[in-house]
Structures are given as C-alpha cells and as structure tokens.
Design a protein around this motif. Sequence first.
Motif, PDB file in Angstrom:
ATOM      1  N   UNK A  50      77.196 -91.332 -53.966  1.00 32.34           N
ATOM      2  CA  UNK A  50      78.360 -90.591 -53.530  1.00 32.34           C
ATOM      3  C   UNK A  50      78.077 -89.476 -52.556  1.00 32.34           C
ATOM      4  N   UNK A  51      76.907 -89.483 -51.905  1.00 30.94           N
ATOM      5  CA  UNK A  51      76.555 -88.421 -50.960  1.00 30.94           C
ATOM      6  C   UNK A  51      77.141 -88.741 -49.591  1.00 30.94           C
ATOM      7  N   UNK A  52      77.802 -87.752 -49.011  1.00 34.12           N
ATOM      8  CA  UNK A  52      78.405 -87.857 -47.683  1.00 34.12           C
ATOM      9  C   UNK A  52      77.345 -87.500 -46.643  1.00 34.12           C
ATOM     10  N   UNK A  53      77.317 -88.250 -45.511  1.00 32.37           N
ATOM     11  CA  UNK A  53      76.228 -88.100 -44.549  1.00 32.37           C
ATOM     12  C   UNK A  53      76.760 -87.793 -43.150  1.00 32.37           C
ATOM     13  N   UNK A  54      76.426 -86.615 -42.648  1.00 32.78           N
ATOM     14  CA  UNK A  54      76.573 -86.305 -41.220  1.00 32.78           C
ATOM     15  C   UNK A  54      75.259 -86.660 -40.552  1.00 32.78           C
ATOM     16  N   UNK A  55      75.304 -87.558 -39.576  1.00 36.24           N
ATOM     17  CA  UNK A  55      74.073 -88.124 -39.039  1.00 36.24           C
ATOM     18  C   UNK A  55      73.904 -87.816 -37.559  1.00 36.24           C
ATOM     19  N   UNK A  56      72.694 -87.990 -37.041  1.00 33.04           N
ATOM     20  CA  UNK A  56      72.441 -87.669 -35.636  1.00 33.04           C
ATOM     21  C   UNK A  56      72.747 -88.794 -34.667  1.00 33.04           C
ATOM     22  N   UNK A  57      73.079 -89.976 -35.169  1.00 29.81           N
ATOM     23  CA  UNK A  57      73.243 -91.089 -34.250  1.00 29.81           C
ATOM     24  C   UNK A  57      74.122 -92.174 -34.866  1.00 29.81           C
ATOM     25  N   UNK A  58      74.221 -93.328 -34.172  1.00 26.80           N
ATOM     26  CA  UNK A  58      75.217 -94.348 -34.468  1.00 26.80           C
ATOM     27  C   UNK A  58      74.761 -95.276 -35.605  1.00 26.80           C
TER      28      UNK A  58
END
Length: 730
Positions: free
Chosen positions: A509-517
């Motif tokens: 259930x961890x939400x991820x802001x990521x650096x790429x596509x």
Amino acid sequence: MKGLILSGLLLLSCSTYAQVSVGKAAPKKAQPQTKSDWLLKSSAYEAEWIQNADKQEFSLDNGLVRRTFKLQPNLACIDYVNLSNGQQLLRSVKPEARININGKDYNVGGLKGQKENAYLRMQWLDQLTADKNDFHLRGFKVEDIVPQLKWKSKFWASNHEQPKGIKASFNFISDLPELEGIEVLVHYELYSGLPLIVKSLTINNNGSRSFKLGRVTNEVLGMVEEQSAVVGSPEQMAKPQGIYFETNYAFNNAMRYDLSDQTTHWKVDSTYTSQVNYNYQTPCLLEIYPDKAPNITLEKGGAFNSVRTHELLMDSYDRERRGLAIRKMYNTIAPWTTANPIFMHLVSRNDEQVRTAIDQCAATGYEALILSFGSHCKMEDTSATNIKKWKDLADYAHSKKVFIGSYSLFSSRRISDEDDVIDPKTGKPGGAFFGGHAPCFGSKWGLGYRDKIKTFYRQTGFDIWENDGPYPGDVCASTTHPGHKGLEDSQWRQMEIQKELYHWLNERGVYINAPDWYFLDGTHKIGIGYREVNFSLPRENQMILNRQNIFDGTWEKTASMSWGFVPLTAYQGGGPEAVLEPLKDHLKDYEQLMMQYYGAGVQACYRGPRLYDTDATKNTVIKVVNWYKKYRNILNSEIIHLRRADGRDWDGIMHVNPSLKTKGLVMLYNPLKETIKRTIKIPLYYTGLTTVATLKEMEGVAKKYTLDRKYEIEYTCVLKPDSYTWIQIE
C-alpha cells in the motif's frame, strides 16, 4: 468476464496438439461497429476468444479490436483490425517473435512464402509453410487475465478496480538439439472496454545447461505504411498512426513516454518489393525490443520475462482524442495511477516540526505529509533508534488520519569506487546516465539500499516513498557487482531490481513518487514537467507558467499521474516576489495557485515549513481543500484542453465524465490587469450530453443551453483582473 476460460488446446510434451473445444464462428471481415463510443461508454466491449468451426483459426475480439491467428502449420497472426473504423493494420505475415540464443537468431512461429507483401489475401494462406528451424506451436490456453501488480489500494483513487479481460498463452518448442529444454510462451492479453492488446514473452529453461539470451524481440509486425513516397528515409517518413505502442521499459527523465521509449523500432522491410519507395526505405516493419539488454544468462530452471508491449489502436488523428485514449488505458490497466492523495512537502529540521505539520494537515483536510529533500529523515538508517523515532511519528500521523512519507536520494551522489557506476569508456567510476557519479543498483551498496528501504517501510509503517533514482538508464561496466555480470546485462538487471522494489511497495500500500516513466510497474506520480529555476521568478510569472505546464503535461498523462510545485519558501533563488511566505501577506496568490492545481486535479508539492500562519490563511486553505473534495470526482476526471495560457487573454481547461451527475467542470483564468468579457465555445461531446446542458458558474443560478450539431455551446463570462472562475455542467 464470466470466470475462467478453459483451454482451447492441450499443452502436450510433444510437438503435436489436440483441440478440445470449439467456439462460435469467427467474423470473416471487419465491419465498423454501431455500438457506443468506447470513450463514453465502454462496458459493452467485453473480451472474448473465438475459434472457428474447422479449428484452424483463433481470434481475440472485444468489438473494438480483433486479432486473428492461423494455428497450422505454425502460429501466425493473419488479421489485425480496428473494429471502430475497419482499418486493417497488417500487410504481411511475420514471426510472432525473434530471440537470439547463444549468438544465433531464431524465429518463434510465423509462416513463410508470402510473395506479395503490400497486402495479404486469405486465399494465399494455405500456400504458406512453416520453417523447420523455427520454434513451432504445440498448444495454447486461454484464461482470465491476472493483474500484473498486487496493488493494495488505501489512498483516494478514482478507480480501485483491477482490469478485466482474457489472456491467451501460446506454447512453442524447437526440434533443434541445440535448443533442447527451451520453451517459449507468447502471451496476448485482450482487455475489456479498450482497443488494447498487451503482448509479452516468457522463455523457460527446462534443460540441463544455461543459455545466453541476446536480443529478445517480442513483437514483429508487417504493418500497412502510413506514408507512401518515392524517396525519403525512414527517419523522414511518417510512421503508422493507427496504433500506439508503449512498453514498461522507458526512462530518460523527459516526463513524456514518446521521448522515454527505449523499445519501439520502425524498420524497413526488404521483402516488400512492391512498395513505392525506390530504395525500399518505407518504415513499415515494427519491432519491439530494448536497445541495451543483450547477453542475459538464462540459468537451468530459470525464466526470462520480456518487456510488456501495450498496443492501443487509434481511430483518429485528433490530438485530444488520442490523448484521451492513452489516458483511459492508464486509468483502466494501471488503476494505481488514479490514486491522488492531497499532500504537503515539509522541509523539516526536527521532530517537532513534523508533528506541527501533521497537525496542520489534519486541521486543513490535507491527507498526507511528505518529508521533502533537505529534511532530517534518513531512510537508509535502519538502526533501532531511527526506526523507533519514525515509527512513533508515523503512528502519530495515523492517529490524525494523515499518511506520511519521505524523500530518498539514490542517484546524483558518490558512494565509493567499488559501488558507483563504472563508465565503459574509461573503466572508472562516473559516467552515469545524467553524467557524474551515481551508485549502481546492482552493486553491494545498491542491493543494500533496496533492503534498507524495505526494512524502513516494513518497520515504520510509512505510506509514501518519493525516490530520486536510481535511473536504470545507467549502464555499468563493473564485473564485480553482485547484481549483474557485466556491462551488457547491467541496465536490464538494474531495472529488474527497481521493478521488484516497486511491486513490493505496492503490495504493502505504499504510494510512489518516482523520477521517471515507471507507471506500468507500479509508480503513481511523476513531475508534470517544469524547469525548476522558474520557481525563482515572480509569482505572477509562476502562475502563468504553471498553467502552461498543466496544459502541456496532461495530454498523455492523467492529472493524477503528475505533481506540480509551489515553493512556499525560497527555492532555486529568487527574492520576496517569488515566494509565498509570509503566507498571510500573499493570500490571493496562495489561493490562486492552489485553485490552479486543485482545479486541474494535479497535486502540487507545497514545499515549506507550514501550510498556514494565521487564521485567515488557515481558512483560505480549508476553503480550497473543501471545494476540491466536494468536486473531487469530476476534478479527477479527464481533461479537455480549451486554451493554453499565453498571458494575452483567457485560458482554461475542462474536466469531463459522462458517468457522473456533474458531467463537466470548466476552469477559466484571466491573467490581464483588466476585466474581460468573453464568449467561449465549450465542446461537450465527451461529457456524454447530446441535446441540453445545464451550467452553473461558481454555484450560481443554473441556466440551460442547447448543444449544436458539433456538441458545442457558446458561454459568455466576465472575468475580473487576475482572477479565475469555474463552471459546473450537468
């Protein structure tokens, strides 16, 4: 779907196969459908498989797309049709795949003998033959698709449901002694409600020795050309526009897939000797494979999974409609990307600041707090003391019904000569994807970092991970890193490590802001696309630039797939005119910036030490957040682009959703220093309304409008200087 679909062929241990069931007769030719527009109502388009009466052909069909295969003497795709407009995509038969094993190329499936390659006639099929050196079909099975990601949904999202459809897996083996033990599975997934097929390969080593996999081409299509020209190079000539390809192997920090794609290759076809191009240079042969993923060791008992190729059929050249199709694909097959929590970006120096920010989030309706870059959260520290501290803070946040997360830097720093990416040109540390130094994810330190992140999230209960790298575009020439063998497999192996971590986090259930596509492997957000130094410009400039960023960044991405940025304190330089602190002194700008982002359904990183400094500021934040939550469903619906901000006149966007009571919501802005009165054409086709629309400006008096034959209305509004308005449509 109505439960499991049973096998159409038995998977046998020999090179023959047995048919066990017969479906209804397959359609003989494509006919445009008369059902509803799938972008307005997609429920009628259910995926099914069809085996014709003589059991020689097999089709995947959902009323929007049909892909048909000939089963004997080997599997070959013979028909690929857009059922919305009747467009045939294929002109010739090609292999199902091509794989390089121990330095030699082998075709998987396919038939040979087609002499005319400009088009394919069904009466030619019986004359086509199989090559004994190709992998040949021994059976297939059809079943319900299984979600690629075991996503645990706990944040607000516009879609919590996993997609439905069917999956056909074709099983191939080879009779060649040098390939004994190799089994190739070609998977096709057809989704209900979308003109979408996803293709992938699994290569199993059931033998007694290891093999070297070179290039794995998981899709080969002889496609009808988009442009016919006597002269012109493949780079100059237009590529087929009736289909959109996207794989889960994309990166380069462009914030756009088409510039991040590492797998789509348009080539020339030397067998197509009747093409108009004098030098046979027409780009009409499509191959999908990663550029930099050769020499993967397939150990005894091991399995290799290829990239997943998403093939979305397009029925229009219209930019908006094409973008809507891509966005609906994401909303359906990657539902985690529709999660969109309201979050603050805190720059913290101590625990008390974190508690204060949590309290402010709870008081204003914010749903999450992210410890921003430069804060005092160190996730790599898995000592008992650090874990306990952050678990206590996470427990406090959860007691206030606030999620918590943190930024973590992987790339753009130096670890050691042993652990950094090794430049293949110099043989020394450095030369990473963005230049300079970065650790290799396959190094001892990189693998340890992965394990520490898992430990931190497992033991603290944190909810959000904002990760800055790693960037799997890095290649690494080290031969001592435990996560890869050398240069050639380094990019692929680093990507595998990163994908596994993303999947692991999603399952918790961890939400991820990521650096790429990396959306198709579990990330939720990426930057909308902005130049960071622009946030040092005056607030007036930032507001217009932000609206441009929103307009430009939501053609292929949904609003929930992007984050924007609002620097509450100084960021990248700039004077007092660039920041919002003290907040109480800049309430009008603060409100406008919030309304721009919330009005677009885009969450921004409100970066600073606090959300409010006075009761007046607090009330302003509460007012905007309450407004957003009231209209959250429509504000998280698809965007129609009305007019791009240029600082010269009004600009705006419109949200549409035919399944809601509020079927549209228009956001309009006036950047001028004078009041303006404008009559604006509002396109309502994608609201699902056909005759009459009821409009209310800022919850004012309702007024009915009659749609013209283009499904448009004209709306006259008055906008005060430096202001905004919004219009509800029912």
